[in-house]
Design a protein around this motif. Structure first.
Motif, short mmCIF file in Angstrom:
data_model
loop_
_atom_site.label_atom_id
_atom_site.label_comp_id
_atom_site.label_asym_id
_atom_site.label_seq_id
_atom_site.Cartn_x
_atom_site.Cartn_y
_atom_site.Cartn_z
N GLU A 93 0.81 -1.22 0.00
CA GLU A 93 0.00 0.00 0.00
C GLU A 93 0.85 1.27 0.00
O GLU A 93 0.59 2.21 -0.76
N PHE A 94 1.86 1.31 0.87
CA PHE A 94 2.65 2.53 0.98
C PHE A 94 3.45 2.79 -0.30
O PHE A 94 3.56 3.93 -0.76
N ARG A 95 3.98 1.75 -0.89
CA ARG A 95 4.72 1.92 -2.14
C ARG A 95 3.79 2.42 -3.24
O ARG A 95 4.17 3.29 -4.04
N ASN A 100 1.70 6.71 -6.85
CA ASN A 100 0.61 7.59 -7.30
C ASN A 100 1.00 9.06 -7.22
O ASN A 100 0.48 9.89 -7.95
N ILE A 101 1.91 9.39 -6.30
CA ILE A 101 2.42 10.76 -6.26
C ILE A 101 3.31 11.00 -7.47
O ILE A 101 3.16 11.99 -8.19
N SER A 102 4.26 10.09 -7.69
CA SER A 102 5.10 10.15 -8.89
C SER A 102 5.83 8.83 -9.05
O SER A 102 6.48 8.37 -8.11
N PRO A 103 5.76 8.21 -10.21
CA PRO A 103 6.50 6.96 -10.43
C PRO A 103 8.01 7.18 -10.48
O PRO A 103 8.77 6.21 -10.43
N ASP A 104 8.43 8.45 -10.57
CA ASP A 104 9.87 8.72 -10.64
C ASP A 104 10.54 8.80 -9.28
O ASP A 104 11.77 8.79 -9.18
N ILE A 105 9.75 8.89 -8.20
CA ILE A 105 10.33 8.88 -6.87
C ILE A 105 10.86 7.48 -6.57
O ILE A 105 10.18 6.48 -6.82
N HIS A 106 12.07 7.41 -6.06
CA HIS A 106 12.67 6.11 -5.73
C HIS A 106 12.12 5.62 -4.39
O HIS A 106 12.32 6.26 -3.36
N TYR A 107 11.44 4.47 -4.42
CA TYR A 107 10.99 3.83 -3.19
C TYR A 107 11.91 2.66 -2.90
O TYR A 107 12.18 1.82 -3.77
N ILE A 108 12.41 2.59 -1.66
CA ILE A 108 13.32 1.51 -1.25
C ILE A 108 12.82 0.94 0.07
O ILE A 108 12.47 1.70 0.98
N TRP A 109 12.78 -0.38 0.17
CA TRP A 109 12.46 -1.01 1.44
C TRP A 109 13.77 -1.45 2.11
O TRP A 109 14.62 -2.09 1.50
N SER A 110 13.92 -1.09 3.40
CA SER A 110 15.08 -1.51 4.18
C SER A 110 14.61 -2.40 5.32
O SER A 110 13.74 -2.00 6.10
N PRO A 111 15.20 -3.60 5.48
CA PRO A 111 14.77 -4.51 6.55
C PRO A 111 15.43 -4.21 7.90
O PRO A 111 15.33 -5.02 8.82
N ILE A 112 16.11 -3.07 8.01
CA ILE A 112 16.75 -2.68 9.27
C ILE A 112 15.89 -1.59 9.90
O ILE A 112 15.71 -0.52 9.31
N GLY A 113 15.39 -1.84 11.07
CA GLY A 113 14.53 -0.85 11.75
C GLY A 113 15.34 0.27 12.35
O GLY A 113 15.44 0.40 13.57
N SER A 114 15.93 1.09 11.50
CA SER A 114 16.80 2.18 11.96
C SER A 114 16.72 3.33 10.98
O SER A 114 16.92 3.14 9.77
N LYS A 115 16.47 4.51 11.51
CA LYS A 115 16.44 5.72 10.69
C LYS A 115 17.79 5.98 10.04
O LYS A 115 17.88 6.32 8.85
N ASN A 116 18.87 5.80 10.80
CA ASN A 116 20.20 6.09 10.27
C ASN A 116 20.62 5.07 9.22
O ASN A 116 21.28 5.42 8.24
N ALA A 117 20.23 3.81 9.41
CA ALA A 117 20.49 2.81 8.38
C ALA A 117 19.73 3.16 7.11
O ALA A 117 20.24 2.98 5.99
N GLY A 453 -6.35 7.91 -2.30
CA GLY A 453 -6.87 9.06 -1.55
C GLY A 453 -6.67 10.38 -2.27
O GLY A 453 -5.82 10.53 -3.14
N LYS A 454 -7.47 11.33 -1.90
CA LYS A 454 -7.45 12.63 -2.56
C LYS A 454 -6.12 13.34 -2.41
O LYS A 454 -5.67 14.01 -3.36
N GLU A 455 -5.45 13.18 -1.26
CA GLU A 455 -4.21 13.93 -1.05
C GLU A 455 -3.15 13.54 -2.08
O GLU A 455 -2.34 14.35 -2.50
N MET A 456 -3.18 12.29 -2.57
CA MET A 456 -2.18 11.88 -3.55
C MET A 456 -2.50 12.46 -4.92
O MET A 456 -1.61 12.81 -5.69
N ARG A 457 -3.77 12.60 -5.23
CA ARG A 457 -4.12 13.20 -6.50
C ARG A 457 -3.68 14.67 -6.52
O ARG A 457 -3.26 15.19 -7.55
N ASP A 458 -3.79 15.31 -5.37
CA ASP A 458 -3.36 16.70 -5.28
C ASP A 458 -1.87 16.83 -5.56
O ASP A 458 -1.43 17.72 -6.31
N VAL A 459 -1.08 15.95 -4.97
CA VAL A 459 0.37 16.02 -5.19
C VAL A 459 0.72 15.65 -6.63
O VAL A 459 1.57 16.24 -7.25
#
Length: 463
Positions: A93-95, A100-117, A453-459
């Motif tokens: 869902e999140f990806r 929907n905001i933009s297919p050009d934004i790079h989405y990456i999943w990280s399996p490390i529960g760390s902001k700095n990682a 959702g509507k907010e994504m169509r706006d962006v």
């Protein structure tokens, strides 16, 4: 001390803002506020990527972050690093929301529960860029933002920014939000003075700018990647590397803060400070002592050495004072005279804020705290005295109780940990390969008509 800071800190003038988001940036051109088509190269610095680490992000909040970023970054310059503690995302869902905001934004999943990682992963993925701007998923980038590349040199490798505290509606209402805004403004003033003398010791965790190779080295070899006091650990790591952090007060990052003390929706102020901030500060006591007594931390001038050592000493002193408060409150707390005199003394906290508002920042309304927030700030200081004590006690109990620190990046690599997925040969060509695997395991992607959702169509209309 505050008087010295007020005399040393020089607030720069407000920079001219970017007046409107750019359109059609993926096609290599932009439309300015006057409707003229101009080259993207004339409106953006192509050397900086935006990395946004996130976890269970609120869609509306992240939408605002991306809206604020689009005047300065093309979608392909943005790396959203979603992190958790599973091998793959539990849901696509999140990806899809990002797509929907933009297919050009790079989405990456990280399996490390760390902001700095997550910041490390984003920086490694942004291999075509020289600099990284990283912000939390609730931080808006102002229209006055420009990548502070001019502040980077052989020693200075990063740049911090002042913060403005806001609620979910972008306002700073009395009292809790406006009090935190006063706190951030005074912290920014201190960092501005530090920058002029010895460099900023600790950037705000909400967002900062760094040379890409330095950020990768910092997180890979120096940072604990522990979320507790992660911004302090970032500053300590830069000092170990003998590098400096500058401060850019020409633009202010807006960050959402708790709106209640104990309850209410979302994160409340007490839990944020007691369970994380204050506990983390007390947990860094030995680290402060290490920087105080071991090495010059890259300082080359007498005033720089003295100023930085003094700040470390002051940090240690504030921790000691928190412990001294415990017997003071226990023995003198029952006396009304104690609270009367103490209340009168805390009124002094009003003076530096008003001096900053009406003298240092008189030409910068974006940096000025609200008047009534400044006048009532001593109330907040008293609240903070109590939360500091409880944070100190929790720190001792937490670390003695066996807090399990996460593996450092260096340890993960030496152990050949599979979560160090950026070492996988597939990462170089497809940093999102774990997200792709997760989607394959979960089955077909959501239908093309799913709009999230509507907010994504706006962006999407902006992009």
């Amino acid at each position: 001390m505050i008087t010295i800071i007020l005399l040393v800190a020089r607030v720069p003038p407000l920079r001219a803002p970017v007046t409107a988001p750019f359109e059609n940036t993926s096609q290599g051109f932009a439309v300015d506020s006057n409707g003229r088509t101009v080259s993207v190269e004339t409106t953006m610095d192509r050397r900086t990527a935006l990395v946004i680490p996130c976890h269970n992000s609120d869609h509306e909040a992240l939408t605002k972050v991306l809206q604020s970023a689009f005047p300065h970054f093309q979608p392909k310059d943005i790396f959203v690093v979603d992190n958790g503690r599973t091998r793959h995302p539990v849901s696509p869902e999140f990806r899809q929301f990002i797509r929907n905001i933009s297919p050009d934004i790079h989405y990456i999943w990280s399996p490390i529960g760390s902001k700095n990682a997550a910041q490390l992963v984003g920086a490694i993925a942004a291999k075509d860029y020289e600099f990284i701007m990283t912000v939390d998923d609730d931080v808006s980038i102002p229209a006055t933002f420009r990548p502070p590349i001019d502040k980077i040199d052989d020693i200075t490798k990063g740049c911090a920014f002042p913060l403005k505290a806001i609620d979910t509606h972008g306002n700073s209402p009395l009292f809790m939000v406006a009090w935190q805004d006063c706190e951030y403004k005074m912290s920014g003033l201190t960092k501005l003075a530090e920058s002029a003398i010895c460099g900023v010791l600790y950037p705000h965790g909400a967002g900062w700018f760094c040379e890409r190779e330095t950020l990768i080295d910092l997180i890979s070899n120096y940072h604990s990647i522990d979320f507790i006091a992660e911004d302090v650990n970032t500053g300590l790591s830069m000092q170990k590397m003998k590098k400096r952090i500058a401060f850019d007060a020409s633009c202010v990052l807006e960050t959402e803060v708790p709106t209640t003390i104990f309850g209410g929706p979302g994160l409340n102020w007490w839990n944020q400070r007691y369970r994380s901030w204050e506990m983390g500060r007390h947990g860094r006591l030995l680290a402060f002592a290490g920087r105080l007594f071991c090495g010059l931390n890259g300082q080359r001038t007498p005033q720089g050495i003295f100023a930085q050592k003094f700040i470390h000493l002051y940090s240690i002193a504030t921790i000691i004072v928190d412990w001294i408060r415990i017997p003071v409150f226990v023995t003198m707390g029952p006396s009304p005279r104690f609270w009367l005199l103490g209340g009168l003394l805390t009124l002094a906290a009003v003076l530096p804020i008003l001096a900053f508002k009406y003298i240092n920042a008189r030409n910068r309304p974006d940096l000025q705290p609200r008047f009534w927030a400044a006048v009532t700030y001593p109330v907040y200081k008293q609240l903070y005295a109590f939360v500091s004590i409880f944070g100190a006690i929790r720190s001792v109990l937490f670390y003695i109780g066996g807090h399990c620190r996460p593996k450092t990046i260096k340890k993960m690599i030496s152990d050949e940990d599979p979560n160090a997925f950026w070492l996988d040969s597939r990462f170089d060509s497809n940093p999102a390969f774990l997200a792709d695997e997760g989607e394959a395991l979960l089955g077909p992607a959501p239908p093309s008509w799913w709009n999230g959702g509507k907010e994504m169509r706006d962006v999407a209309s902006i992009v």
